[in-house]
Design a protein around this motif. Structure first.
Motif, PDB file in Angstrom:
ATOM      1  N   PRO A   1       0.809  -1.225   0.000  1.00 17.49           N
ATOM      2  CA  PRO A   1       0.000   0.000   0.000  1.00 17.49           C
ATOM      3  C   PRO A   1       0.838   1.269   0.000  1.00 17.49           C
ATOM      4  N   GLY A   2       1.973   1.262   0.713  1.00 15.83           N
ATOM      5  CA  GLY A   2       2.802   2.451   0.758  1.00 15.83           C
ATOM      6  C   GLY A   2       3.343   2.850  -0.595  1.00 15.83           C
ATOM      7  N   LEU A   3       3.472   1.867  -1.497  1.00 16.59           N
ATOM      8  CA  LEU A   3       3.995   2.136  -2.832  1.00 16.59           C
ATOM      9  C   LEU A   3       2.962   2.828  -3.698  1.00 16.59           C
ATOM     10  N   TYR A   4       1.798   2.189  -3.880  1.00 20.44           N
ATOM     11  CA  TYR A   4       0.824   2.774  -4.808  1.00 20.44           C
ATOM     12  C   TYR A   4       0.154   4.009  -4.216  1.00 20.44           C
ATOM     13  N   LEU A   5      -0.017   4.062  -2.894  1.00 21.37           N
ATOM     14  CA  LEU A   5      -0.604   5.260  -2.296  1.00 21.37           C
ATOM     15  C   LEU A   5       0.409   6.399  -2.252  1.00 21.37           C
ATOM     16  N   GLY A   6       1.667   6.078  -1.927  1.00 18.12           N
ATOM     17  CA  GLY A   6       2.700   7.108  -1.872  1.00 18.12           C
ATOM     18  C   GLY A   6       2.937   7.764  -3.217  1.00 18.12           C
ATOM     19  N   LEU A   7       3.001   6.951  -4.282  1.00 14.31           N
ATOM     20  CA  LEU A   7       3.198   7.513  -5.623  1.00 14.31           C
ATOM     21  C   LEU A   7       2.011   8.372  -6.051  1.00 14.31           C
ATOM     22  N   SER A   8       0.815   7.859  -5.826  1.00 11.56           N
ATOM     23  CA  SER A   8      -0.377   8.574  -6.268  1.00 11.56           C
ATOM     24  C   SER A   8      -0.549   9.900  -5.549  1.00 11.56           C
ATOM     25  N   LEU A   9      -0.437   9.863  -4.220  1.00 11.82           N
ATOM     26  CA  LEU A   9      -0.699  11.065  -3.440  1.00 11.82           C
ATOM     27  C   LEU A   9       0.527  11.954  -3.311  1.00 11.82           C
ATOM     28  N   GLY A  10       1.698  11.345  -3.071  1.00 16.75           N
ATOM     29  CA  GLY A  10       2.904  12.127  -2.817  1.00 16.75           C
ATOM     30  C   GLY A  10       3.571  12.689  -4.050  1.00 16.75           C
ATOM     31  N   VAL A  11       3.306  12.094  -5.216  1.00 14.09           N
ATOM     32  CA  VAL A  11       3.962  12.556  -6.445  1.00 14.09           C
ATOM     33  C   VAL A  11       2.936  13.106  -7.443  1.00 14.09           C
ATOM     34  N   THR A  12       2.042  12.238  -7.911  1.00 13.32           N
ATOM     35  CA  THR A  12       1.147  12.630  -9.007  1.00 13.32           C
ATOM     36  C   THR A  12       0.132  13.687  -8.592  1.00 13.32           C
ATOM     37  N   PHE A  13      -0.483  13.509  -7.427  1.00 16.96           N
ATOM     38  CA  PHE A  13      -1.477  14.493  -6.993  1.00 16.96           C
ATOM     39  C   PHE A  13      -0.834  15.862  -6.813  1.00 16.96           C
ATOM     40  N   VAL A  14       0.331  15.899  -6.190  1.00 16.25           N
ATOM     41  CA  VAL A  14       1.031  17.171  -5.988  1.00 16.25           C
ATOM     42  C   VAL A  14       1.372  17.811  -7.331  1.00 16.25           C
ATOM     43  N   PHE A  15       1.896  17.014  -8.259  1.00 18.63           N
ATOM     44  CA  PHE A  15       2.250  17.540  -9.580  1.00 18.63           C
ATOM     45  C   PHE A  15       1.024  18.104 -10.292  1.00 18.63           C
ATOM     46  N   ASN A  16      -0.080  17.353 -10.276  1.00 21.15           N
ATOM     47  CA  ASN A  16      -1.271  17.802 -10.989  1.00 21.15           C
ATOM     48  C   ASN A  16      -1.859  19.074 -10.392  1.00 21.15           C
ATOM     49  N   ILE A  17      -1.909  19.150  -9.063  1.00 24.89           N
ATOM     50  CA  ILE A  17      -2.509  20.311  -8.411  1.00 24.89           C
ATOM     51  C   ILE A  17      -1.673  21.574  -8.646  1.00 24.89           C
ATOM     52  N   LEU A  18      -0.351  21.446  -8.549  1.00 29.09           N
ATOM     53  CA  LEU A  18       0.509  22.626  -8.648  1.00 29.09           C
ATOM     54  C   LEU A  18       0.856  22.997 -10.087  1.00 29.09           C
ATOM     55  N   ILE A  19       1.075  21.993 -10.934  1.00 26.31           N
ATOM     56  CA  ILE A  19       1.581  22.259 -12.285  1.00 26.31           C
ATOM     57  C   ILE A  19       0.685  21.674 -13.379  1.00 26.31           C
ATOM     58  N   GLY A  20       0.242  20.446 -13.180  1.00 23.48           N
ATOM     59  CA  GLY A  20      -0.429  19.709 -14.246  1.00 23.48           C
ATOM     60  C   GLY A  20      -1.680  20.364 -14.780  1.00 23.48           C
ATOM     61  N   ILE A  21      -2.611  20.729 -13.902  1.00 21.32           N
ATOM     62  CA  ILE A  21      -3.899  21.269 -14.360  1.00 21.32           C
ATOM     63  C   ILE A  21      -3.713  22.511 -15.235  1.00 21.32           C
ATOM     64  N   PRO A  22      -2.983  23.529 -14.778  1.00 16.79           N
ATOM     65  CA  PRO A  22      -2.794  24.692 -15.665  1.00 16.79           C
ATOM     66  C   PRO A  22      -2.002  24.362 -16.928  1.00 16.79           C
ATOM     67  N   LEU A  23      -1.081  23.401 -16.822  1.00 13.46           N
ATOM     68  CA  LEU A  23      -0.303  23.006 -18.003  1.00 13.46           C
ATOM     69  C   LEU A  23      -1.196  22.336 -19.041  1.00 13.46           C
ATOM     70  N   TYR A  24      -2.038  21.394 -18.608  1.00 14.57           N
ATOM     71  CA  TYR A  24      -2.949  20.714 -19.542  1.00 14.57           C
ATOM     72  C   TYR A  24      -3.882  21.718 -20.205  1.00 14.57           C
ATOM     73  N   ALA A  25      -4.426  22.646 -19.411  1.00 19.18           N
ATOM     74  CA  ALA A  25      -5.350  23.641 -19.963  1.00 19.18           C
ATOM     75  C   ALA A  25      -4.643  24.526 -20.988  1.00 19.18           C
ATOM     76  N   TRP A  26      -3.429  24.937 -20.666  1.00 22.00           N
ATOM     77  CA  TRP A  26      -2.672  25.808 -21.566  1.00 22.00           C
ATOM     78  C   TRP A  26      -2.374  25.108 -22.887  1.00 22.00           C
ATOM     79  N   VAL A  27      -1.927  23.854 -22.824  1.00 19.72           N
ATOM     80  CA  VAL A  27      -1.584  23.113 -24.039  1.00 19.72           C
ATOM     81  C   VAL A  27      -2.819  22.888 -24.905  1.00 19.72           C
ATOM     82  N   VAL A  28      -3.906  22.441 -24.294  1.00 21.86           N
ATOM     83  CA  VAL A  28      -5.128  22.171 -25.070  1.00 21.86           C
ATOM     84  C   VAL A  28      -5.636  23.447 -25.728  1.00 21.86           C
ATOM     85  N   GLN A  29      -5.637  24.550 -24.991  1.00 22.39           N
ATOM     86  CA  GLN A  29      -6.112  25.803 -25.567  1.00 22.39           C
ATOM     87  C   GLN A  29      -5.253  26.254 -26.750  1.00 22.39           C
TER      88      GLN A  29
END
Length: 336
Positions: free
Chosen positions: A304-332
Motif C-alpha cells: 500500500p505504501g507504494l501505490y498510495l505514496g506515488l499517487s498522493l505524494g507525487v502525481t497528486f502534488v504535480f497535478n494540483i501545482l503544475i499539471g492542471i494549468p499546463l494541460y489547460a494551456w496546451v489544449v487551448q
C-alpha cells in the motif's frame, strides 16, 4: 491566464501551506469527520453542477464521444501501465500501481473544474459521469491481473499459493462480484452520480434553490479540503524514500503520457476545449482513496505504501501545482 498564475489561487496556496505545516510536524489538523464532510460536500456540489449543465446540453454526439473516450482510457491506461511497471515491480505491485493510475481522482477533477470556471472555459456537465465511469474498470482489470499472477505464482511453485512472504497465512481473495459491487456502490461514486441525476432532473429551478450551497461556499470548502490533503501528503512523503527513482519518474511522466493519449482521442472526436481539458485531467490523475481502499483487501500481496505514496505524494502534488494549468494551456493552444 499564465499557467504559473494558478499558484496564486488561495485554494492551491492552502494546499502548499498544509504540506509545509505537515513537514514541520505541526499539530495542525482537520478532524477526520470534518474532512469527510468536506469530501461529501465537494462531490455533491460537483454532481449538482454537472446535472444542471447536463439539463441544458442534453445527450448529443459530444457527450457520447466523451464518455466513450473515458471508458477506453480507463481500460487502456492500466494495461499500458502494467506492461511498463513490470520492469521494476512484482506482478502484484505492478497491477496495483497500474490500477491506481488507471482510475481517477475526484479532487483533481474538482480542482480542474474550478480552474476552468476561473478561465471562463465552458465544459459539459456530463464530464462528471465520465469521472464515475473511469473509477471502476481499472479495479476490475487489477483483479484480473492479480488472479492471473496468483495462477502464475502457483504454477511456478508447483501448487497452490497458501501464503505470501511477509504476509503469513493469506485469506482467500474476494470474489470478482464482491469487487464489482464494492466499486460501483462506493459512497463517493453513488453521491456524485445521485447528485448529478438530481441536478439533471431539477434543472434551472433546482440550481436557483441550491445556489447558496453549491455556489458561494464552494471555493472556501475546497481550500479547507486541500489544506487537509496537504497535511496528508506530508505524511506520505517519507514512504517515497525507498521507492526506485524510475517509479518517481513514472509518477510524473506517466500522467503526462496518459494526458497526451486523451488529447489524441479528443482530437479524433472533435471534442470541445473544456471537455478535452477535463478528459486530459482525468486520464492524467490517479486514485488515492477508492482504489487503494479496495486493493488493501482485494490484493494484499501489493504494498500500500507504494501505490498510495506515488499517487498522493507525487502525481497528486504535480497535478494540483503544475499539471492542471499546463494541460489547460496546451489544449487551448492546440485547439485555437
Amino acid at each position: 491566464m499564465n499557467p504559473l498564475q494558478n499558484l496564486l489561487d488561495p485554494a492551491i496556496l492552502f494546499f502548499v501551506f498544509g504540506v509545509v505545516a505537515g513537514l514541520l510536524r505541526s499539530n495542525l489538523e482537520v478532524p477526520p469527520q470534518i474532512a469527510r464532510f468536506l469530501s461529501l460536500y465537494l462531490l455533491m456540489s460537483v454532481g449538482l453542477k454537472g446535472g444542471f449543465s447536463l439539463a441544458h446540453s442534453g445527450l448529443g454526439a459530444d457527450v457520447l464521444g466523451s464518455l466513450g473516450a473515458a471508458l477506453l482510457l480507463a481500460l487502456l491506461v492500466p494495461a499500458l501501465g502494467y506492461l511498463l511497471l513490470r520492469k521494476w515491480l512484482s506482478r502484484f505491485d505492478a497491477a496495483a500501481v497500474a490500477a491506481t493510475y488507471g482510475s481517477v481522482s475526484a479532487t483533481t477533477f474538482i480542482a480542474a473544474s474550478q480552474y476552468l470556471a476561473q478561465l471562463q472555459v465552458p465544459f459539459g456537465g456530463h464530464m462528471a459521469v465520465a469521472l464515475v465511469l473511469m473509477e471502476s474498470p481499472a479495479i476490475l482489470m487489477a483483479m484480473a491481473l492479480a488472479a492471473w499472477a496468483r495462477r502464475q505464482q502457483a504454477s511456478e511453485q508447483g501448487g497452490s499459493v497458501a501464503s505470501t512472504p511477509g504476509l503469513g497465512a493469506q485469506a482467500p481473495a474476494p470474489s470478482h462480484w464482491h469487487v464489482v459491487r464494492e466499486a460501483f456502490t462506493d459512497g463517493a461514486n453513488l453521491l456524485l452520480l445521485g447528485s448529478l441525476l438530481i441536478g439533471w432532473a431539477t434543472g434551472d429551478q433546482g440550481k436557483l434553490m441550491m445556489e447558496p450551497f453549491s455556489g458561494a461556499l464552494f471555493k472556501g470548502m475546497l481550500a479547507l479540503f486541500l489544506l487537509d490533503l496537504g497535511l496528508l501528503v506530508a505524511r506520505q512523503l517519507p514512504a517515497l524514500r525507498q521507492v526506485h527513482p524510475a517509479l518517481i519518474g513514472y509518477g510524473i511522466v506517466g500522467p503526462l503520457t496518459h494526458g497526451l493519449i486523451a488529447m489524441g482521442l479528443a482530437a479524433m472526436l472533435s471534442l470541445p476545449v473544456g471537455d478535452t481539458i477535463l478528459l486530459v485531467v482525468l486520464a492524467a490523475s490517479s486514485s488515492y482513496i477508492v482504489v487503494p481502499a479496495v486493493l488493501r483487501h482485494a490484493m494484499p500481496e501489493a504494498q500500500p505504501g507504494l501505490y498510495l505514496g506515488l499517487s498522493l505524494g507525487v502525481t497528486f502534488v504535480f497535478n494540483i501545482l503544475i499539471g492542471i494549468p499546463l494541460y489547460a494551456w496546451v489544449v487551448q493552444r492546440v485547439w485555437s
